[in-house]
Design a protein around this motif. Structure first.
Motif, short mmCIF file in Angstrom:
data_model
loop_
_atom_site.label_atom_id
_atom_site.label_comp_id
_atom_site.label_asym_id
_atom_site.label_seq_id
_atom_site.Cartn_x
_atom_site.Cartn_y
_atom_site.Cartn_z
N GLU A 246 33.37 30.84 25.85
CA GLU A 246 32.35 29.80 25.82
C GLU A 246 32.07 29.27 27.22
OE1 GLU A 246 31.61 26.23 22.76
OE2 GLU A 246 33.42 25.97 23.95
N ALA A 247 33.11 29.08 28.00
CA ALA A 247 32.94 28.58 29.36
C ALA A 247 32.19 29.58 30.23
CB ALA A 247 34.30 28.26 29.98
N MET A 248 32.56 30.85 30.12
CA MET A 248 31.90 31.87 30.94
C MET A 248 30.44 32.07 30.54
SD MET A 248 34.84 34.72 31.75
CE MET A 248 35.55 34.83 30.11
N CYS A 249 30.17 32.00 29.26
CA CYS A 249 28.78 32.14 28.81
C CYS A 249 27.92 30.98 29.29
CB CYS A 249 28.72 32.24 27.29
SG CYS A 249 29.26 33.84 26.64
N ARG A 250 28.50 29.81 29.40
CA ARG A 250 27.74 28.64 29.86
C ARG A 250 27.26 28.79 31.30
NH1 ARG A 250 31.26 23.55 27.33
NH2 ARG A 250 30.41 23.70 25.21
N VAL A 251 28.02 29.50 32.11
CA VAL A 251 27.66 29.64 33.52
C VAL A 251 27.02 30.99 33.83
CG1 VAL A 251 29.47 28.04 34.21
CG2 VAL A 251 29.93 30.51 34.25
N GLY A 252 27.06 31.92 32.87
CA GLY A 252 26.53 33.27 33.07
C GLY A 252 27.67 34.27 32.95
N LEU A 253 27.70 35.03 31.86
CA LEU A 253 28.87 35.83 31.52
C LEU A 253 29.18 36.90 32.57
CD1 LEU A 253 31.13 36.57 29.58
CD2 LEU A 253 29.51 38.03 28.33
N ILE A 254 28.21 37.73 32.92
CA ILE A 254 28.48 38.83 33.85
C ILE A 254 28.87 38.29 35.24
CG2 ILE A 254 27.64 40.98 34.84
CD1 ILE A 254 28.01 40.97 31.76
N PRO A 255 28.11 37.33 35.80
CA PRO A 255 28.55 36.76 37.08
C PRO A 255 29.95 36.13 37.00
CG PRO A 255 26.26 36.20 36.68
CD PRO A 255 26.78 36.81 35.41
N ALA A 256 30.27 35.50 35.87
CA ALA A 256 31.58 34.87 35.73
C ALA A 256 32.70 35.90 35.69
CB ALA A 256 31.62 34.00 34.47
N ILE A 257 32.49 36.99 34.97
CA ILE A 257 33.49 38.05 34.92
C ILE A 257 33.75 38.61 36.32
CG2 ILE A 257 33.93 40.42 34.13
CD1 ILE A 257 32.46 39.65 31.52
N LYS A 258 32.67 38.85 37.06
CA LYS A 258 32.83 39.42 38.40
C LYS A 258 33.51 38.43 39.34
CE LYS A 258 29.75 43.27 38.58
NZ LYS A 258 28.73 43.99 39.36
N TYR A 259 33.18 37.17 39.18
CA TYR A 259 33.85 36.15 40.00
C TYR A 259 35.34 36.10 39.70
CZ TYR A 259 35.84 31.63 41.07
OH TYR A 259 36.70 30.64 41.48
N GLU A 260 35.69 36.09 38.40
CA GLU A 260 37.10 35.99 38.03
C GLU A 260 37.88 37.24 38.44
OE1 GLU A 260 38.89 33.54 37.06
OE2 GLU A 260 37.26 32.10 36.81
N LEU A 261 37.24 38.41 38.40
CA LEU A 261 37.92 39.62 38.88
C LEU A 261 38.26 39.49 40.36
CD1 LEU A 261 35.93 42.43 37.02
CD2 LEU A 261 38.39 41.95 36.81
N ALA A 262 37.34 38.98 41.14
CA ALA A 262 37.61 38.78 42.57
C ALA A 262 38.74 37.78 42.75
CB ALA A 262 36.35 38.30 43.28
N ARG A 263 38.75 36.75 41.93
CA ARG A 263 39.81 35.74 41.99
C ARG A 263 41.17 36.36 41.67
NH1 ARG A 263 40.97 31.33 37.60
NH2 ARG A 263 42.26 29.83 38.72
N GLN A 264 41.18 37.37 40.83
CA GLN A 264 42.41 38.06 40.45
C GLN A 264 42.82 39.16 41.44
OE1 GLN A 264 41.68 39.46 36.46
NE2 GLN A 264 41.72 37.40 35.56
N GLY A 265 42.01 39.34 42.47
CA GLY A 265 42.35 40.35 43.48
C GLY A 265 41.65 41.67 43.29
N TYR A 266 40.58 41.69 42.48
CA TYR A 266 39.81 42.91 42.25
C TYR A 266 38.34 42.65 42.57
CZ TYR A 266 43.94 44.81 40.00
OH TYR A 266 45.21 45.28 39.75
N PRO A 267 37.98 42.60 43.84
CA PRO A 267 36.58 42.35 44.20
C PRO A 267 35.68 43.51 43.77
CG PRO A 267 37.87 42.94 46.14
CD PRO A 267 38.85 42.76 45.03
#
Length: 296
Positions: A246-267
């Motif tokens: 729900e949180a990711m969809c509120r801000v934009g799902l695909i951009p959020a997934i890519k942002y979180e991957l970078a945060r996890q060390g997978y840019p």
């Protein structure tokens, strides 16, 4: 052709990784796939909506297939080959199967108001070209194409042998159950991360999800708990996963997934325009929700 049991399980709906110049980054995608396999992925759904498929050129879509094909024979690979035109979809299907993919999947042809007979012909043509039954990527929220299970053309299609099954990216899981009722030999994958346990309850053999790129261990626990009959525990984790979704969809799902991957060390680069990168406020919001609810 692999059996239904061999194809069952959790599949990552792979993102498309880009380098700093915005080009497809095969090495970054393969690094993420390696991580997901170690986390328990049964396979990958390559080139779908999570991979920004219709925002890629034809050459780029094939390039993504090639990158993921490094794992052919090591994990299950499904190539999404959907297109508006049959000839384009057929080219993707032939390319992917030539690279060692197990299955091709396709959205229904969209934009024009194709008749059920025309939609069915599209799937028959893809199956013939690939030499294998096709997984229907049923995503009416985006394609605006519904499969009426009472329509004789669709009934014939589901019973024909040209169709492997359905990826049900549709909150109407009754429809998925009715498709399986038409032909019990078909395989169904739940296509919405947030309805995993409901899909399992109504006969799905697996789940294909976009957030699995960066929260696969959480969903693997849900899937395994439900299979083990621990439904209350599975549902409790589903609630937590849905808070994240729900949180990711509120801000934009695909951009959020890519942002979180970078945060996890997978840019893996940013989603292509017209997607917008997350603002600092949005990043803080999503980080807070995932830090609270994500099970690692």
């Amino acid at each position: 052709m692999k059996t239904k049991q061999e194809l069952a399980g959790i599949y990552v709906a792979s993102i498309t990784a880009y380098d700093q110049a915005g080009n497809v980054d095969a090495a970054a995608l393969q690094k993420l796939m390696h991580r997901n396999i170690n986390e328990g992925a049964a396979g990958f759904f390559v080139g779908g909506s999570s991979g920004e498929c219709f925002m890629l050129t034809e050459a780029e879509r094939v390039q993504v297939f090639e990158a993921a094909a490094a794992y052919a024979g090591k994990t299950n690979l499904i190539a999404h080959v959907g297109a508006i035109g049959t000839a384009e979809a057929v080219r993707y299907a032939k390319a992917a199967m030539g690279m060692g993919y197990d299955v091709v999947a396709a959205t229904a042809p969209f934009y024009y108001g194709f008749s059920p007979k025309e939609v069915c012909r599209y799937y028959y043509d893809i199956a013939e070209a690939s030499g294998s039954p096709v997984l229907i990527y049923n995503f009416p929220g985006n394609t605006h194409r519904e499969f009426d299970v009472a329509n004789p053309d669709y009934i014939q299609l589901f019973k024909s042998g040209a169709i492997l099954g359905v990826k049900q990216t549709n909150y109407n899981l009754f429809q998925m159950e009715r498709i399986l009722n038409l032909n019990p030999d078909l395989i169904a994958f739940d296509g919405y991360d947030e309805t995993m346990v409901a899909g399992q309850a109504l006969g799905s053999s697996g789940s294909i999800g976009s957030t699995f790129n960066m929260m696969l261990p959480h969903y693997k626990k849900i899937f395994d708990l439900f299979d083990a009959g621990k439904r209350e525990e599975a549902l409790a984790l589903q609630h937590k996963a849905n808070n994240c979704m729900e949180a990711m969809c509120r801000v934009g799902l695909i951009p959020a997934i890519k942002y979180e991957l970078a945060r996890q060390g997978y840019p893996v680069g940013e989603a292509r325009r017209p997607f917008s990168p997350l603002t600092d406020e949005q990043k803080a919001y999503v980080d807070g929700v995932l830090d609270e609810y994500l099970v690692k």
